[in-house]
Design a protein around this motif. Structure first.
Motif, PDB file in Angstrom:
ATOM      1  N   HIS A  26      94.181 175.173 -79.100  1.00  0.00           N
ATOM      2  CA  HIS A  26      94.162 175.717 -77.743  1.00  0.00           C
ATOM      3  C   HIS A  26      94.536 174.654 -76.725  1.00  0.00           C
ATOM      4  O   HIS A  26      94.140 173.493 -76.846  1.00  0.00           O
ATOM      5  N   LYS A  28      94.264 174.888 -72.486  1.00  0.00           N
ATOM      6  CA  LYS A  28      93.801 175.804 -71.457  1.00  0.00           C
ATOM      7  C   LYS A  28      93.575 175.065 -70.149  1.00  0.00           C
ATOM      8  O   LYS A  28      93.081 173.944 -70.144  1.00  0.00           O
ATOM      9  N   TRP A  40      94.301 170.244 -67.744  1.00  0.00           N
ATOM     10  CA  TRP A  40      94.284 170.954 -69.013  1.00  0.00           C
ATOM     11  C   TRP A  40      93.233 170.361 -69.949  1.00  0.00           C
ATOM     12  O   TRP A  40      92.966 169.167 -69.901  1.00  0.00           O
ATOM     13  N   TRP A 159      96.823 179.441 -70.542  1.00  0.00           N
ATOM     14  CA  TRP A 159      96.207 179.274 -71.852  1.00  0.00           C
ATOM     15  C   TRP A 159      97.283 179.462 -72.907  1.00  0.00           C
ATOM     16  O   TRP A 159      98.044 180.428 -72.864  1.00  0.00           O
TER      17      TRP A 159
END
Length: 173
Positions: A26, A28, A40, A159
């Motif tokens: 991930h 995001k 981020w 995301w």
């Protein structure tokens, strides 16, 4: 994404590639409700997907044992295909908003790329939501989420989930 194993070409097999278990990386934005956020965070999780209703639907579950704030996160989606419209509807629920089922994003696949959109609210602010799926091959895929705070004129990517297959067999949890 119809294959020779899935001869019905109306779109019901578009998510077949996602069946199984995946490692998910991930990336995001820290503050997704802030269209000016540029910070981020990165973390990992595991997702599984099972098909249901003879290919007209699927259910998946995403587990992140440790979010950047140290908490555990779990989310799930229900995807249903409507053969009449040729569109998928995707509903999302998670431990962030217990008891809430988000409004469905709706859309379709064109080749190996799918686009799904809806209107929603985020922390009281009306937004447009866009999900982009890319199926690169049998073992890698990407999901990206963007919000529009101006009615769809501009989009803020917030995301990204990069999928690497762990197993073709979906967990029966």
């Amino acid at each position: 994404m119809t294959t020779t194993e899935n001869p019905i070409a109306d779109g019901r097999h578009d998510f077949d590639f996602l069946a199984g278990t995946w490692k998910v990386e991930h990336r995001k934005l820290v503050a997704m409700a802030d269209p000016h956020c540029t910070e981020w965070v990165e973390f990992e999780g595991v997702q599984w997907m099972r098909q249901t209703l003879g290919g007209l639907g699927n259910v998946d579950n995403l587990t992140i044992e440790k979010m950047p704030d140290g908490s555990r996160y779990e989310g799930m989606s229900l995807c249903l295909f409507d053969p009449e419209s040729g569109q998928w509807s995707i509903w999302w629920a998670s431990t962030i908003a217990p008891g809430r089922l988000d409004p469905p994003v709706k859309g379709r696949w064109t080749g190996t790329h799918g686009v799904f959109e809806c209107s929603d609210t985020l922390e009281g602010t009306p937004i447009e939501v866009r999900l982009d799926w890319d199926a690169f091959d049998a073992d890698t895929a990407r999901w990206e989420q963007s919000f529009s705070f101006d009615g769809g004129q501009t989009w803020v990517h917030n995301w990204r989930m990069s999928f690497t297959r762990i197993s073709h067999e979906a967990l029966a949890a």
